[in-house]
Scaffold this active site. Structure first.
Site, mmCIF file in Angstrom:
data_model
loop_
_atom_site.group_PDB
_atom_site.id
_atom_site.type_symbol
_atom_site.label_atom_id
_atom_site.label_comp_id
_atom_site.label_asym_id
_atom_site.label_seq_id
_atom_site.Cartn_x
_atom_site.Cartn_y
_atom_site.Cartn_z
ATOM 1 N N ASP A 120 0.870 -1.166 0.000
ATOM 2 C CA ASP A 120 0.000 0.000 0.000
ATOM 3 C C ASP A 120 0.915 1.226 0.000
ATOM 4 O O ASP A 120 2.108 1.129 0.306
ATOM 5 C CB ASP A 120 -0.878 -0.035 1.252
ATOM 6 C CG ASP A 120 -1.649 1.243 1.468
ATOM 7 O OD1 ASP A 120 -2.346 1.694 0.550
ATOM 8 O OD2 ASP A 120 -1.518 1.811 2.574
ATOM 9 N N ASP A 142 -0.197 5.146 0.898
ATOM 10 C CA ASP A 142 -0.479 6.104 1.971
ATOM 11 C C ASP A 142 -0.526 5.401 3.323
ATOM 12 O O ASP A 142 -1.282 4.441 3.501
ATOM 13 C CB ASP A 142 -1.824 6.800 1.733
ATOM 14 C CG ASP A 142 -1.864 7.570 0.434
ATOM 15 O OD1 ASP A 142 -1.864 8.803 0.493
ATOM 16 O OD2 ASP A 142 -1.879 6.935 -0.637
ATOM 17 N N ASP A 180 -1.678 -0.797 6.021
ATOM 18 C CA ASP A 180 -1.848 -0.213 7.361
ATOM 19 C C ASP A 180 -3.299 -0.089 7.791
ATOM 20 O O ASP A 180 -3.563 0.468 8.859
ATOM 21 C CB ASP A 180 -1.205 1.179 7.400
ATOM 22 C CG ASP A 180 -2.017 2.220 6.639
ATOM 23 O OD1 ASP A 180 -2.421 3.236 7.247
ATOM 24 O OD2 ASP A 180 -2.271 2.024 5.439
#
Length: 214
Positions: free
Chosen positions: A10, A12, A167
């Site tokens: 991922d 961001d 996250d």
């Protein structure tokens, strides 16, 4: 022998701390149209499901669809031009990617950020990453598996040979839907206690810990 051949990240909250530029871009855009600015914590909580949902959550529900689309396009244009002012890799990320590349791992970025911004940020910060895919009209956004599957196809790697690192709840669902093992990080846009309850195979607190997992 290494367990995996590729790592899909991922963007961001995992590789890049993009919060300040996103926060500023949202508020510059919505206040331009007369709407109240959002707090940094609100924007942080809205991240993970793509730019359109971010903008919808940042605006009142009563906004007409035609007005929303105008505001949304304005945001996309502004963010494209301002996506790397305050944005920086998290501490240890550049060294991690260098080590992974040196050890022969293939690397990909899959993000719900618009595709143009994703590729621009890859060029600016992560030239060692082989593939960067963002949201576009030809593929469903995460947590659908489309972009992960496309990235693996471009890397020439099977699902069993790849691990997904993110996250958020969206990332855990993306890994599950794609059939990839999942590693979640605690330095991103979700608090550590939230991350630890998501049920990932591994939770790490520093980038270098990924080397032990894979």
């Amino acid at each position: 022998m290494a367990r995996y051949k590729a790592v899909v990240f991922d963007l961001d909250g995992t590789l890049l701390d993009t919060l300040t530029d996103i926060f500023n871009s949202v508020n510059v855009t919505i206040t331009k149209y007369g709407y109240q600015a959002r707090t940094r914590q609100e924007i942080r909580a809205y991240l993970g499901n793509g730019s359109e949902r971010l903008c919808r959550l940042s605006l009142p529900k009563a906004v007409r669809e035609d007005e929303f689309q105008k505001i949304f396009q304005s945001f996309l244009t502004y963010y494209q031009d301002h996506c790397h002012i305050a944005t920086r890799p998290y501490d240890g990320i550049t060294a991690l990617l260098e080590t992974l590349s040196q050890r022969g791992y293939k690397l990909a970025i899959v993000t719900n950020k618009p595709d143009g911004a994703a590729k621009e940020l890859r060029r600016s910060f992560f030239p060692l990453v082989d593939v960067a895919l963002g949201q576009n009209s030809s593929m469903r956004k995460k947590p659908a598996p489309d972009m992960v599957e496309k990235a693996l196809e471009e890397l020439g790697v099977e699902k069993a040979e790849a691990v997904y690192v993110g996250d958020s709840e969206v990332d855990k669902a993306t890994a599950d839907n794609s059939g990839l093992d999942c590693v979640l990080v605690t330095w991103g846009f979700r608090d550590q206690d939230v991350v630890e309850k998501m049920g990932a195979a591994h939770v790490i607190h520093r980038p270098e810990e990924l080397l032990e997992v894979i």
